[in-house]
Design an enzyme around this catalytic site. Structure first.
Site, PDB file in Angstrom:
ATOM      1  N   SER A  11      -4.270   5.988   6.152  1.00  0.00           N
ATOM      2  CA  SER A  11      -2.963   5.514   5.708  1.00  0.00           C
ATOM      3  C   SER A  11      -2.367   6.327   4.564  1.00  0.00           C
ATOM      4  O   SER A  11      -1.150   6.330   4.381  1.00  0.00           O
ATOM      5  CB  SER A  11      -3.060   4.048   5.272  1.00  0.00           C
ATOM      6  OG  SER A  11      -4.053   3.892   4.273  1.00  0.00           O
ATOM      7  N   GLU A 189       6.941 -10.680  -2.326  1.00  0.00           N
ATOM      8  CA  GLU A 189       6.104 -11.174  -3.415  1.00  0.00           C
ATOM      9  C   GLU A 189       5.629 -10.056  -4.333  1.00  0.00           C
ATOM     10  O   GLU A 189       4.865 -10.303  -5.268  1.00  0.00           O
ATOM     11  CB  GLU A 189       4.901 -11.921  -2.847  1.00  0.00           C
ATOM     12  CG  GLU A 189       5.289 -13.164  -2.037  1.00  0.00           C
ATOM     13  CD  GLU A 189       4.090 -13.901  -1.492  1.00  0.00           C
ATOM     14  OE1 GLU A 189       2.951 -13.440  -1.719  1.00  0.00           O
ATOM     15  OE2 GLU A 189       4.290 -14.939  -0.836  1.00  0.00           O
ATOM     16  N   HIS A 196      -2.183   3.402  -2.018  1.00  0.00           N
ATOM     17  CA  HIS A 196      -1.077   3.896  -1.203  1.00  0.00           C
ATOM     18  C   HIS A 196       0.115   4.294  -2.072  1.00  0.00           C
ATOM     19  O   HIS A 196       0.306   3.777  -3.168  1.00  0.00           O
ATOM     20  CB  HIS A 196      -0.677   2.831  -0.179  1.00  0.00           C
ATOM     21  CG  HIS A 196      -1.798   2.490   0.742  1.00  0.00           C
ATOM     22  ND1 HIS A 196      -2.573   1.361   0.571  1.00  0.00           N
ATOM     23  CD2 HIS A 196      -2.301   3.158   1.808  1.00  0.00           C
ATOM     24  CE1 HIS A 196      -3.508   1.335   1.518  1.00  0.00           C
ATOM     25  NE2 HIS A 196      -3.354   2.415   2.273  1.00  0.00           N
TER      26      HIS A 196
END
Length: 239
Positions: A11, A189, A196
């Protein structure tokens, strides 16, 4: 014929879309440093290790498309350390064995493999120093394999660690997914994520990779836009 950079990884280098914005992968950032004639095909995916990437047929997909004089950038380590059976590898055995498969795919097609150690995690201690060895022995195992097989290695792990430490706790947050509640619709939120990247971070750490490719010289440096004092080879830009 256009050259293509293939990404195999997780990722941190993935090509993101609007559904995960503002998360941005290093593969996206690297495109800003490349000459017009260079394409990117990014096969990286969230949560993948060297093992699960192969098991899901992602390396096979790379193999079907990679051609002579392309490049395969191989970045793993974040998820190989995870304990689940689907992803876990051991640094100096199964991790290296898997990496050899990626390298073989590139070499079998007369392409050029480059190993890239994982991005350092932004984890500061109370004394303002980064937590040591957030990726255990995986970076060292990758570096050792590169030396053994004479494959270029970009040590993003150690270089990014130095940059994050120099930048400091507060200022380095802008590179990572530190989001306030309601700041972005995808994260109502908010979020505190030290792995990341946001856009600025993807560009900054892709810049490290670009700088290290330039240091390698030759075919690797030729992928990149010229910097001050260099002349661009216009023949390389013909579509």
């Amino acid at each position: 014929m256009k050259q293509t950079i293939f990404w195999a990884g997780d990722s941190t280098v993935k090509q993101n879309d609007f559904t995960s914005f503002p998360q941005t992968g290093i593969g996206q950032g690297l495109s800003l440093y490349l000459k017009k004639g260079v394409q990117i095909k990014n096969y990286a995916q969230n949560g993948r290790s060297t093992r699960s990437f192969i098991a899901e047929g992602r390396l096979q997909a790379v193999e079907k498309n990679i051609k002579e004089d392309d490049f395969l950038l191989i970045q793993f380590g974040h998820n190989d350390e995870k304990p689940d059976e689907e992803r876990h590898t051991e640094p100096f055995t199964t991790f290296q064995e898997n990496l050899k498969q990626y390298i073989k795919v590139a070499i079998d097609h007369k392409a050029h493999p480059v190993l890239i150690t994982p991005l350092y995690r932004r984890l500061f201690k109370e004394d303002g120093q980064l937590v040591d060895d957030t990726h255990l022995d995986y970076p060292d195992a990758m570096i050792a394999l590169g030396k053994e097989l004479k494959v270029p290695v970009i040590d993003l792990c150690s270089i990014s660690k130095d940059l994050i430490q120099k930048t400091g706790d507060e200022k380095s947050r802008k590179w990572f997914m530190h989001l306030e509640p309601t700041e972005y619709p995808n994260y109502p939120e908010g979020k505190i994520d030290n792995t990341h990247l946001r856009y600025d971070g993807a560009v900054a750490f892709a810049g490290i990779i670009a700088k290290e490719l330039r240091k390698l010289g030759g075919r690797y440096a030729d992928l990149l836009l010229p910097i001050d004092g260099e002349k661009e080879d216009s023949s390389f830009l013909i579509d």
